[in-house]
Write an enzyme that holds these catalytic residues in place. Structure first.
Site, PDB file in Angstrom:
ATOM      1  N   ASN A   8     -14.306  34.073  33.104  1.00  0.00           N
ATOM      2  CA  ASN A   8     -14.961  34.684  31.947  1.00  0.00           C
ATOM      3  C   ASN A   8     -16.423  34.859  32.324  1.00  0.00           C
ATOM      4  O   ASN A   8     -17.213  33.922  32.276  1.00  0.00           O
ATOM      5  CB  ASN A   8     -14.815  33.802  30.708  1.00  0.00           C
ATOM      6  CG  ASN A   8     -15.399  34.439  29.457  1.00  0.00           C
ATOM      7  OD1 ASN A   8     -16.035  35.492  29.508  1.00  0.00           O
ATOM      8  ND2 ASN A   8     -15.200  33.787  28.324  1.00  0.00           N
ATOM      9  N   LYS A  15     -18.028  31.502  33.766  1.00  0.00           N
ATOM     10  CA  LYS A  15     -17.207  30.349  33.430  1.00  0.00           C
ATOM     11  C   LYS A  15     -15.856  30.510  34.116  1.00  0.00           C
ATOM     12  O   LYS A  15     -15.321  31.619  34.187  1.00  0.00           O
ATOM     13  CB  LYS A  15     -17.019  30.246  31.917  1.00  0.00           C
ATOM     14  CG  LYS A  15     -18.321  30.033  31.156  1.00  0.00           C
ATOM     15  CD  LYS A  15     -18.084  29.992  29.659  1.00  0.00           C
ATOM     16  CE  LYS A  15     -19.391  29.824  28.907  1.00  0.00           C
ATOM     17  NZ  LYS A  15     -19.184  29.836  27.427  1.00  0.00           N
ATOM     18  N   ARG A  92     -11.062  37.646  31.385  1.00  0.00           N
ATOM     19  CA  ARG A  92     -11.332  38.133  30.037  1.00  0.00           C
ATOM     20  C   ARG A  92     -12.110  39.440  30.158  1.00  0.00           C
ATOM     21  O   ARG A  92     -13.153  39.496  30.811  1.00  0.00           O
ATOM     22  CB  ARG A  92     -12.161  37.123  29.256  1.00  0.00           C
ATOM     23  CG  ARG A  92     -12.517  37.621  27.851  1.00  0.00           C
ATOM     24  CD  ARG A  92     -13.646  36.824  27.250  1.00  0.00           C
ATOM     25  NE  ARG A  92     -13.990  37.288  25.912  1.00  0.00           N
ATOM     26  CZ  ARG A  92     -15.173  37.099  25.345  1.00  0.00           C
ATOM     27  NH1 ARG A  92     -16.134  36.476  25.995  1.00  0.00           N
ATOM     28  NH2 ARG A  92     -15.410  37.544  24.127  1.00  0.00           N
ATOM     29  N   HIS A 180     -12.344  39.460  19.758  1.00  0.00           N
ATOM     30  CA  HIS A 180     -11.924  38.047  19.764  1.00  0.00           C
ATOM     31  C   HIS A 180     -10.401  37.920  19.699  1.00  0.00           C
ATOM     32  O   HIS A 180      -9.859  36.915  19.251  1.00  0.00           O
ATOM     33  CB  HIS A 180     -12.560  37.263  18.604  1.00  0.00           C
ATOM     34  CG  HIS A 180     -14.052  37.159  18.690  1.00  0.00           C
ATOM     35  ND1 HIS A 180     -14.877  37.471  17.633  1.00  0.00           N
ATOM     36  CD2 HIS A 180     -14.858  36.806  19.714  1.00  0.00           C
ATOM     37  CE1 HIS A 180     -16.145  37.306  18.010  1.00  0.00           C
ATOM     38  NE2 HIS A 180     -16.152  36.889  19.261  1.00  0.00           N
ATOM     39  N   ARG A 240     -26.650  39.297  16.910  1.00  0.00           N
ATOM     40  CA  ARG A 240     -26.192  40.602  16.442  1.00  0.00           C
ATOM     41  C   ARG A 240     -26.149  40.620  14.919  1.00  0.00           C
ATOM     42  O   ARG A 240     -25.811  39.616  14.292  1.00  0.00           O
ATOM     43  CB  ARG A 240     -24.801  40.903  17.013  1.00  0.00           C
ATOM     44  CG  ARG A 240     -24.811  41.244  18.493  1.00  0.00           C
ATOM     45  CD  ARG A 240     -23.399  41.254  19.070  1.00  0.00           C
ATOM     46  NE  ARG A 240     -23.014  39.950  19.599  1.00  0.00           N
ATOM     47  CZ  ARG A 240     -21.784  39.634  19.995  1.00  0.00           C
ATOM     48  NH1 ARG A 240     -20.806  40.523  19.895  1.00  0.00           N
ATOM     49  NH2 ARG A 240     -21.524  38.432  20.479  1.00  0.00           N
ATOM     50  N   ASP A 282     -29.054  29.516  17.623  1.00  0.00           N
ATOM     51  CA  ASP A 282     -28.143  28.373  17.751  1.00  0.00           C
ATOM     52  C   ASP A 282     -28.009  27.688  16.392  1.00  0.00           C
ATOM     53  O   ASP A 282     -28.984  27.169  15.840  1.00  0.00           O
ATOM     54  CB  ASP A 282     -28.694  27.394  18.795  1.00  0.00           C
ATOM     55  CG  ASP A 282     -27.699  26.301  19.162  1.00  0.00           C
ATOM     56  OD1 ASP A 282     -26.995  25.805  18.263  1.00  0.00           O
ATOM     57  OD2 ASP A 282     -27.629  25.930  20.348  1.00  0.00           O
ATOM     58  N   MET A 283     -26.797  27.665  15.853  1.00  0.00           N
ATOM     59  CA  MET A 283     -26.569  27.073  14.542  1.00  0.00           C
ATOM     60  C   MET A 283     -26.976  25.605  14.504  1.00  0.00           C
ATOM     61  O   MET A 283     -27.463  25.110  13.470  1.00  0.00           O
ATOM     62  CB  MET A 283     -25.093  27.230  14.152  1.00  0.00           C
ATOM     63  CG  MET A 283     -24.739  26.680  12.784  1.00  0.00           C
ATOM     64  SD  MET A 283     -25.659  27.446  11.409  1.00  0.00           S
ATOM     65  CE  MET A 283     -24.869  29.065  11.355  1.00  0.00           C
ATOM     66  N   ARG A 284     -26.821  24.889  15.588  1.00  0.00           N
ATOM     67  CA  ARG A 284     -27.204  23.478  15.617  1.00  0.00           C
ATOM     68  C   ARG A 284     -28.695  23.306  15.371  1.00  0.00           C
ATOM     69  O   ARG A 284     -29.121  22.394  14.651  1.00  0.00           O
ATOM     70  CB  ARG A 284     -26.797  22.855  16.951  1.00  0.00           C
ATOM     71  CG  ARG A 284     -25.292  22.752  17.153  1.00  0.00           C
ATOM     72  CD  ARG A 284     -24.930  22.463  18.579  1.00  0.00           C
ATOM     73  NE  ARG A 284     -25.319  23.550  19.480  1.00  0.00           N
ATOM     74  CZ  ARG A 284     -24.988  23.627  20.758  1.00  0.00           C
ATOM     75  NH1 ARG A 284     -24.258  22.661  21.298  1.00  0.00           N
ATOM     76  NH2 ARG A 284     -25.373  24.647  21.498  1.00  0.00           N
ATOM     77  N   ILE A 328     -18.764  27.126  16.188  1.00  0.00           N
ATOM     78  CA  ILE A 328     -19.293  26.727  14.881  1.00  0.00           C
ATOM     79  C   ILE A 328     -18.161  26.302  13.963  1.00  0.00           C
ATOM     80  O   ILE A 328     -18.244  25.286  13.264  1.00  0.00           O
ATOM     81  CB  ILE A 328     -20.102  27.885  14.257  1.00  0.00           C
ATOM     82  CG1 ILE A 328     -21.321  28.214  15.112  1.00  0.00           C
ATOM     83  CG2 ILE A 328     -20.534  27.528  12.839  1.00  0.00           C
ATOM     84  CD1 ILE A 328     -22.077  29.462  14.662  1.00  0.00           C
ATOM     85  N   GLY A 329     -17.092  27.072  13.954  1.00  0.00           N
ATOM     86  CA  GLY A 329     -15.967  26.766  13.069  1.00  0.00           C
ATOM     87  C   GLY A 329     -15.340  25.420  13.348  1.00  0.00           C
ATOM     88  O   GLY A 329     -14.898  24.724  12.430  1.00  0.00           O
ATOM     89  N   GLU A 330     -15.286  25.025  14.622  1.00  0.00           N
ATOM     90  CA  GLU A 330     -14.660  23.762  14.993  1.00  0.00           C
ATOM     91  C   GLU A 330     -15.601  22.569  14.840  1.00  0.00           C
ATOM     92  O   GLU A 330     -15.137  21.441  14.647  1.00  0.00           O
ATOM     93  CB  GLU A 330     -14.177  23.825  16.442  1.00  0.00           C
ATOM     94  CG  GLU A 330     -13.058  24.824  16.676  1.00  0.00           C
ATOM     95  CD  GLU A 330     -12.773  25.040  18.150  1.00  0.00           C
ATOM     96  OE1 GLU A 330     -13.071  24.126  18.959  1.00  0.00           O
ATOM     97  OE2 GLU A 330     -12.269  26.118  18.515  1.00  0.00           O
ATOM     98  N   ASN A 331     -16.920  22.805  14.926  1.00  0.00           N
ATOM     99  CA  ASN A 331     -17.853  21.680  15.046  1.00  0.00           C
ATOM    100  C   ASN A 331     -18.846  21.507  13.907  1.00  0.00           C
ATOM    101  O   ASN A 331     -19.452  20.442  13.787  1.00  0.00           O
ATOM    102  CB  ASN A 331     -18.635  21.813  16.358  1.00  0.00           C
ATOM    103  CG  ASN A 331     -17.727  21.735  17.568  1.00  0.00           C
ATOM    104  OD1 ASN A 331     -17.068  20.724  17.784  1.00  0.00           O
ATOM    105  ND2 ASN A 331     -17.679  22.801  18.357  1.00  0.00           N
ATOM    106  N   GLU A 378      -9.018  30.306  24.602  1.00  0.00           N
ATOM    107  CA  GLU A 378      -8.857  31.646  25.172  1.00  0.00           C
ATOM    108  C   GLU A 378      -8.474  31.587  26.649  1.00  0.00           C
ATOM    109  O   GLU A 378      -7.701  32.427  27.136  1.00  0.00           O
ATOM    110  CB  GLU A 378     -10.159  32.439  24.994  1.00  0.00           C
ATOM    111  CG  GLU A 378     -10.492  32.731  23.543  1.00  0.00           C
ATOM    112  CD  GLU A 378     -11.957  33.038  23.312  1.00  0.00           C
ATOM    113  OE1 GLU A 378     -12.271  34.173  22.934  1.00  0.00           O
ATOM    114  OE2 GLU A 378     -12.789  32.126  23.517  1.00  0.00           O
TER     115      GLU A 378
END
Length: 404
Positions: A8, A15, A92, A180, A240, A282-284, A328-331, A378
């Site tokens: 990826n 990655k 990917r 996605h 974005r 970064d949401m964090r 974000i959804g998982e953490n 993925e």
């Protein structure tokens, strides 16, 4: 032992993961790594399947100036030090355009067709193609498979696929694709085992990460998505903007004198959570910040997810479950709680304790709509597609040149 390499590639990182092929086509993750800081502070980091460290090496800037070189460095490490020689490589590729609705074995003709979609995914497509070209040039007999983020959404009906523009543009490929897809496909395949009671029903999956979108699924198939022609549409993302009046683009060009290239760079790199908060993408970091604009960015993110959930529920003509996935959804328990507030009108009632524990089921027993957290994978999806295509496609000698 036969192995599959999954790649990826992004603008500043590559990655990669190695999966061993075991009995009856089963796959086991052996190595997970990445070469990041390409062109600035190159660094190779990798760990084993159990998280045990395997490598952590820094390189001079000039030693790893681009993605192709990074792929070469990582490949040499796999071959020479770990003696790993994959039988195939899965990639990917973000945009498959109208041509591809499933994974495909790569040749020069496929690469040429995929190059046409670079302007539709400028942050991803050119970098996705770079290691593919490198491997084609250096190891031409090694099978490579392209797995597309758009393919899962090709089940959309015409009403979800079209824009209200002349038919000729649609025929040229200007249509709503959705992205996605590898993540959504993994969730669709996983739900029968983790939540069989809702797997074939009307489900909204929220893939929330630096890139963010939502998908309406029924019977495990994509019905509608928040993303469209490009990966700019729908939800606000790290950098974005998500849904945007096209008039804003006209304004930037007519009133601000911005060129098409500068508008493209602006929309992909300077907007979203980064632009709205002025703090970070970064949401964090936003969750830790006391800046009112950081709070606004989080509020806006949750608000737009709620609005789009209403749209997707309408497309499904009802809703039976909601699933969070991706970074974000998982953490982020905070974001999940904020989104659940937006979905209360649908009958969502979150269990704060289970949410804080990041449990699989985070809604209350009496919630009309159950809410799940399902980690995505993925890379495993790509490995599965690669193995499947390799096993079902005749080849003169696919194991002759087993290099990465």
């Amino acid at each position: 032992m036969d192995t599959i390499l999954v790649v990826n590639a992004g603008s500043s990182s590559v990655k990669f993961q190695i999966f061993s092929v075991e009995g009856e086509g089963r796959l086991r993750r052996q190595i997970k790594g990445q070469m990041d800081g390409i062109g600035s502070r190159p660094r190779l980091k990798a760990s084993g399947g159990a998280g045990d460290p395997l490598a952590d090496r820094a390189y001079p800037i000039e030693a790893v100036p681009d993605v192709s070189t990074a792929m070469g460095v990582a490949g040499a490490w796999l071959r020479e030090e770990l003696r790993i020689h994959p039988i195939a490589v899965g990639h990917r590729v973000v945009h498959g355009g109208p041509d591809y609705d499933r994974p495909v074995l790569i040749d020069h003709g496929v690469v040429a067709r995929l190059e046409r979609f670079i302007n539709l995914a400028p942050l991803h497509q050119p970098h996705n193609l770079s290691p593919i070209r490198s491997i084609l040039a250096n190891f031409p007999t090694l099978p490579q498979v392209a797995c597309f983020d758009t393919a899962f959404h090709r089940t959309h009906g015409a009403l979800a696929d079209y824009y209200a523009i002349p038919h000729q543009l649609h025929a040229e490929g200007v249509r709503r694709y959705g992205f996605h897809g590898l993540s959504y496909e993994y969730i669709a395949r996983t739900l029968p085992s983790v939540a069989p009671e809702i797997a074939k029903r009307r489900v909204i999956v929220a893939h929330l990460g630096s890139g963010a979108s939502m998908c309406a699924m029924k019977d495990g198939r994509s019905v509608e998505s928040t993303m469209g022609f490009t990966a700019l549409d729908g939800l606000p993302m790290g950098t974005r903007p998500g849904q945007l009046d096209p008039g804003v683009v006209l304004y930037l060009m007519a009133e601000k004198g911005m060129s098409a290239a500068s508008v493209q760079d602006f929309l992909y790199r300077e907007c979203g959570l980064k632009g709205l908060s002025g703090v970070s993408n970064d949401m964090r970091e936003l969750e830790k910040s006391d800046d009112p604009k950081a709070k606004l960015a989080i509020d806006y993110f949750a608000y737009r997810i709620g609005l789009n959930a209403g749209m997707l529920a309408a497309a499904l003509q009802g809703l039976d479950a909601f699933v969070f996935t991706a970074g974000i959804g998982e953490n982020s328990a905070t974001v999940r709680a904020r989104v659940a507030e937006q979905l209360a009108w649908l009958g969502v009632a979150l269990d704060p304790i289970q949410n804080s524990r990041h449990a699989r089921l985070i809604s209350q027993t009496g919630s009309l709509i159950p809410v799940y957290v399902v980690p995505t994978d993925e890379e495993l999806m790509i490995a599965q597609h690669t193995l499947s295509l390799l096993m079902n496609t005749p080849s003169s000698n696919p194991r002759q040149e087993r290099v990465s």
